[in-house]
Enzyme design. Structure first.
Site, mmCIF file in Angstrom:
data_model
loop_
_atom_site.group_PDB
_atom_site.id
_atom_site.type_symbol
_atom_site.label_atom_id
_atom_site.label_comp_id
_atom_site.label_asym_id
_atom_site.label_seq_id
_atom_site.Cartn_x
_atom_site.Cartn_y
_atom_site.Cartn_z
ATOM 1 N N GLU A 233 9.624 -3.023 5.878
ATOM 2 C CA GLU A 233 10.604 -2.650 4.861
ATOM 3 C C GLU A 233 12.039 -2.916 5.310
ATOM 4 O OE1 GLU A 233 10.007 0.799 2.423
ATOM 5 O OE2 GLU A 233 8.205 1.232 3.566
ATOM 6 N N GLY B 85 0.858 -1.188 0.000
ATOM 7 C CA GLY B 85 0.000 0.000 0.000
ATOM 8 C C GLY B 85 0.885 1.225 0.000
ATOM 9 N N THR C 244 2.530 4.931 0.909
ATOM 10 C CA THR C 244 2.962 5.515 2.170
ATOM 11 C C THR C 244 1.753 6.162 2.848
ATOM 12 O OG1 THR C 244 5.041 5.978 1.081
ATOM 13 C CG2 THR C 244 4.666 7.059 3.183
ATOM 14 N N GLY C 245 1.590 5.861 4.134
ATOM 15 C CA GLY C 245 0.468 6.458 4.856
ATOM 16 C C GLY C 245 -0.847 5.709 4.700
ATOM 17 N N SER C 246 -0.804 4.499 4.105
ATOM 18 C CA SER C 246 -2.050 3.768 3.883
ATOM 19 C C SER C 246 -2.480 2.965 5.111
ATOM 20 C CB SER C 246 -1.891 2.832 2.684
ATOM 21 O OG SER C 246 -0.847 1.923 2.925
ATOM 22 N N GLY C 247 -1.613 2.891 6.116
ATOM 23 C CA GLY C 247 -1.989 2.209 7.349
ATOM 24 C C GLY C 247 -1.281 0.884 7.574
ATOM 25 N N LYS C 248 -0.284 0.561 6.722
ATOM 26 C CA LYS C 248 0.414 -0.716 6.870
ATOM 27 C C LYS C 248 1.124 -0.821 8.225
ATOM 28 C CE LYS C 248 2.881 0.424 3.585
ATOM 29 N NZ LYS C 248 3.442 1.280 2.733
ATOM 30 N N SER C 249 1.888 0.223 8.553
ATOM 31 C CA SER C 249 2.638 0.179 9.817
ATOM 32 C C SER C 249 1.705 0.188 11.015
ATOM 33 C CB SER C 249 3.601 1.357 9.911
ATOM 34 O OG SER C 249 4.567 1.270 8.906
#
Lengths: 277, 284, 265
Positions: free
Chosen positions: B171, B40, B42-47
């Site tokens: 990552e 997704g 950057t900023g899509s909520g993965k982390s």
């Protein structure tokens, strides 16, 4: 072709190290060229950047920028001809807002404010970040931050832009926009681009690749010839190009020409084979 | 360990006048012993998503089950160690977590916190340093004298040393050169074959195609797709809406299909692509 | 970390935002000073009305101001209780040991409480409507006379603005390192004092290391962009004093005069 950077017998060893970081290096870089410098981590790429910009002093050898040999007196003048975009977008942002950051280099030159306002606007237009002028850097994506960094560098009208792994911390989208930008700028602004990278697709945009190893140049050639060495590219800190990897898996049953083909060329070959059936 | 998200929503600054949704009603099952990739923008909520698995973040609403643990907004901050021992987490640029005088001590830090005895922790350090591709000579060095790539490996060893059942990777290869990247990815694939569950956040679609069994796609805090990579990469809707980019092989196949070639399903790895091309050219 | 409302800027565009930051900065201090002149119910009511009017003009949600009280809630409570029970009085309402509750005590305690609220509200108003860089510009401008005695005003101002710029970055870095060490089994806030202090070593060392590496990278980047020693630089940001600001100063003067009048009433 006219030279813009001429480096002769350059040597540099870090104070706490025995091994030279740059070892008797000689190279010429030409006007409006896009040159890629590749090599494994620790091969001396970033050290070379700093020597070119006079941020560290060489032990011996000379660096000539636009016909002027760098020395104590002219260093600040020479530096205005070179702009560097560094790896970490967060670590090079000086200003509190986008426009402040772009103005930083101009403030250092003591440019009058009215002129500065124009130059800042112009530089932000060039990188397509004008709408973000008042924004806090914290609210920008990595790719946007690097575009602002490029605007900051462009504002001072350099002849040379050095991209010191500037796309390595970006996501694919950010990387693509930054590389497209650089490609357009080089054509419009008559700039020389030096890009230090591990990214094979970035080197494909350049006209020449210099491979560094242990502070020495081990290859200096056009991309096509460098890619020809196939799997050995990994020794230079580069990935094998996709087309080359694919070709080597196809060779056992398809008849393909010798040597490196880029993706488009390979596709044409495959279409030919398929249509001949 | 099986991990299940049930309608998990996470809002940053829940009590602040500006609420900010990190996760929006996510339901997802991550299978035991599988290699799952989460992609997704950057900023899509993965982390945010993965930080729930070891309870660094807790749901604002909804619940998740990690093995036999249930995590909700009510979950107490005490007694999370058993969970965190089972779920190892390699952060982005993990080299910034190193702090001990020697590499050995740094690798031992996690295991000792999780109740290993000193000699057990030492054994783990000796085993892990070689697993991540460094020799035992490095154990007595200061982590701050190493190169960036070596520091990365030491940090990874420090997480693996507690012998987690599930390993989350945010990552892990960002900024490494290609050789280092392949070595690290192979290491994780190898750990999976030894019975670990691997969860990988990445932007590299070739890594997803080459290593993952399952994948999930995030966008603006929502889960927009999940399933086998070969299916997800053939999901036209995702591609049209720019929520996903294709692996190089699939991109090449797409271009190749402009003339003569035809792919019912886009191949996602080089081997699949090459087999397809051979078959279509030679017609056998 | 975002819980601290005081010291956080909130983007906006109302009248209060458009005032010259130097004026806002100095007038805020001035107002804090005159709060101590208030001595009766009427004067406190008047000042409160003024502050609430300013808050209204800012068009900022009132919740932000209430939140501004939170970090020092205990300090306020402690001071108010102290006044409430320890004000000596000849007519106590209630008496127990060394505790005395009296009418005078209640009045003083409520004054103190209102004083706190006034000061917090007005300074929250300043920080919510003024970016840190505007504050640092104001300080530079206010300190300018010190250049005559060779005080490096511009360098200090640049230092301050860079420091402000890197605060959010370091906060992110701290959160990330804390998360990473938590994932490695550190429990912050568990065990005795020594253990608690010790648990911060794995945070402080990495934080020092990254701060230094950021500082090094930034120094190189600044030098490559031609930053020498702060001499001969021009300035991109300018502060503009306008009629609005004159009016604000006049309003503040009027407030002072009315206050003095009510006070002696």
């Amino acid at each position: 072709m006219e030279k813009i950077i001429s480096i002769k017998n350059l040597n540099y060893t870090y104070p706490d190290s025995k091994k030279p970081a740059i070892n008797n290096l000689t190279v010429d870089i030409y006007k409006n060229e896009w040159l890629s410098i590749v090599g494994k981590n620790g091969s001396g790429k970033s050290t070379l950047t700093k020597l070119i910009d006079g941020l560290i002093d060489a032990d011996s050898g000379t660096v000539e920028i636009d016909g002027q040999e760098i020395n104590e007196e002219n260093i600040w003048e020479v530096r205005t001809k070179i702009g560097i975009v560094f790896q970490n977008p967060d670590h090079q942002f000086v200003g509190a807002t986008v426009e402040d950051d772009v103005a930083f280099g101009l403030e250092n030159q003591g440019m009058p404010r009215e002129q500065m306002v124009k130059e800042v606007d112009h530089a932000l237009e060039l990188v397509g970040m004008h709408d973000f002028k008042k924004r806090d850097p914290q609210t920008l994506s990595g790719g946007q931050k690097q575009r602002v960094a490029i605007a900051g560098v462009l504002a001072t009208k350099p002849r040379i832009i050095i991209m010191d792994e500037s796309t390595s911390m970006l996501d694919p989208e950010g990387r693509r926009t930054v590389l497209n930008l650089i490609q357009n700028l080089r054509q419009q602004q008559d700039l020389t681009i030096i890009s230090i990278t591990h990214d094979i697709s970035e080197t494909e945009l350049s006209q020449r690749i210099v491979v560094l190893n242990d502070g020495q140049i081990v290859r200096d050639d056009i991309p096509k010839n460098i890619y020809n060495i196939g799997t050995n590219l990994s020794k230079f800190g580069l990935e094998e190009p996709f087309s080359d990897e694919l070709m080597s898996t196809l060779r056992d049953s398809l008849e393909l020409p010798e040597g490196y083909l880029n993706e488009e060329e390979l596709m044409k070959q495959l279409w030919k084979l398929r249509s001949n059936m | 360990m099986e991990i299940t998200f049930e309608h998990v929503t996470h809002s940053y600054d829940a009590n602040s006048p500006i609420a900010n949704l990190g996760l929006d009603d996510v339901s997802l099952k991550i299978d035991d012993k599988k290699f799952t990739a989460i992609v997704g923008q950057t900023g899509s909520g993965k982390s945010t998503l993965v930080r729930h698995i070891n309870a660094l973040l807790k749901p604002t609403s909804g619940k998740l089950t990690v093995g036999d643990r249930i995590i909700t907004s009510e979950t107490n901050n005490k007694n999370l160690k058993p969970l965190r021992k089972k779920v190892g987490m390699v952060f982005q640029f993990p080299e910034s977590q190193l702090f001990e005088e020697t590499v050995e001590k740094d690798i031992m830090f996690g295991p000792m916190n999780f109740g290993f005895s000193e000699s057990e922790a030492k054994d783990a350090a000796h085993e892990m340093i070689e697993l991540v591709g460094l020799s035992k000579d490095y154990l007595q060095k200061s982590p701050f004298d190493l190169s960036g790539g070596q520091m990365r490996r030491v940090a990874i060893a420090g997480v693996l040393a507690s012998n987690p059942e599930t390993i989350i990777l945010d990552e892990p290869t960002a900024g490494l050169d290609p050789v280092g990247r392949h070595e690290i990815m192979d290491l994780f694939k190898n750990l999976q074959s030894k019975g670990r569950t691997i969860i990988l956040i990445t932007h590299n679609m070739d890594d997803v195609a080459n290593y993952a069994d399952e994948m999930a796609v995030m966008s603006q805090g929502k889960l927009v797709a999940s399933g086998l990579p070969s299916d997800v990469f053939n999901n036209q809707e995702l591609l049209e809406n720019d929520l996903l980019t294709l692996p190089q092989s699939a991109q090449f196949a797409q271009s190749l299909a402009q003339k003569y070639f035809q792919f019912d399903k886009l191949p996602i790895t080089i081997d699949e692509l090459s087999a397809e091309i051979k078959q279509q050219v030679n017609g056998d | 970390m975002n819980k601290l409302i005081m010291g956080r800027y909130l983007p906006g565009d109302s009248l209060i935002y458009q005032l010259d930051p130097r004026g806002k900065f100095l007038l805020t201090f001035y107002f804090v000073g005159i709060v101590f002149l208030a001595n009766n119910v009427a004067s406190y009511v008047f000042l409160m009305a003024f502050v609430l009017f300013a808050v209204y003009l800012s068009k900022i949600n009132f919740g932000f101001f209430i939140k501004g009280l939170r970090p020092i809630f205990w300090l306020i409570l402690f001071t108010v209780l102290l006044q409430l029970f320890f004000t000596p009085s000849t007519h106590p309402i209630w008496h127990w040991g060394f505790l005395t509750l009296s009418k005078e005590g209640m009045v003083i305690a409520s004054y103190i409480f209102v004083r706190f609220v006034l000061i917090i509200f007005i300074s929250t108003l300043l920080t919510l409507t003024t970016t840190p860089i505007e504050i640092s510009d104001s300080i530079e401008s206010i300190l300018k006379p010190l250049k005559k005695v060779n005080f490096p005003v511009t360098q200090v101002a640049l230092m301050l603005s860079i420091a402000l710029r890197f605060v959010p970055l370091l906060v992110d870095e701290t959160t990330k390192i804390m998360d990473a060490q938590r994932a490695r089994g550190v429990d912050f806030g568990e065990g005795g004092l020594i253990k608690r202090i010790k648990s911060f070593v794995p945070i402080l060392i990495p934080l020092f290391v990254s701060s230094f590496s950021i500082a090094y990278d930034l120094a190189i980047a600044m030098e490559s962009r031609g930053y020498k020693d702060g001499e001969g630089r021009s300035k991109y940001r300018v502060l503009k004093w306008s009629r609005r600001d004159n009016i604000t100063v006049l309003v503040m003067l009027a407030v002072t005069i009315i206050l003095l009048f009510i006070r002696s009433y």
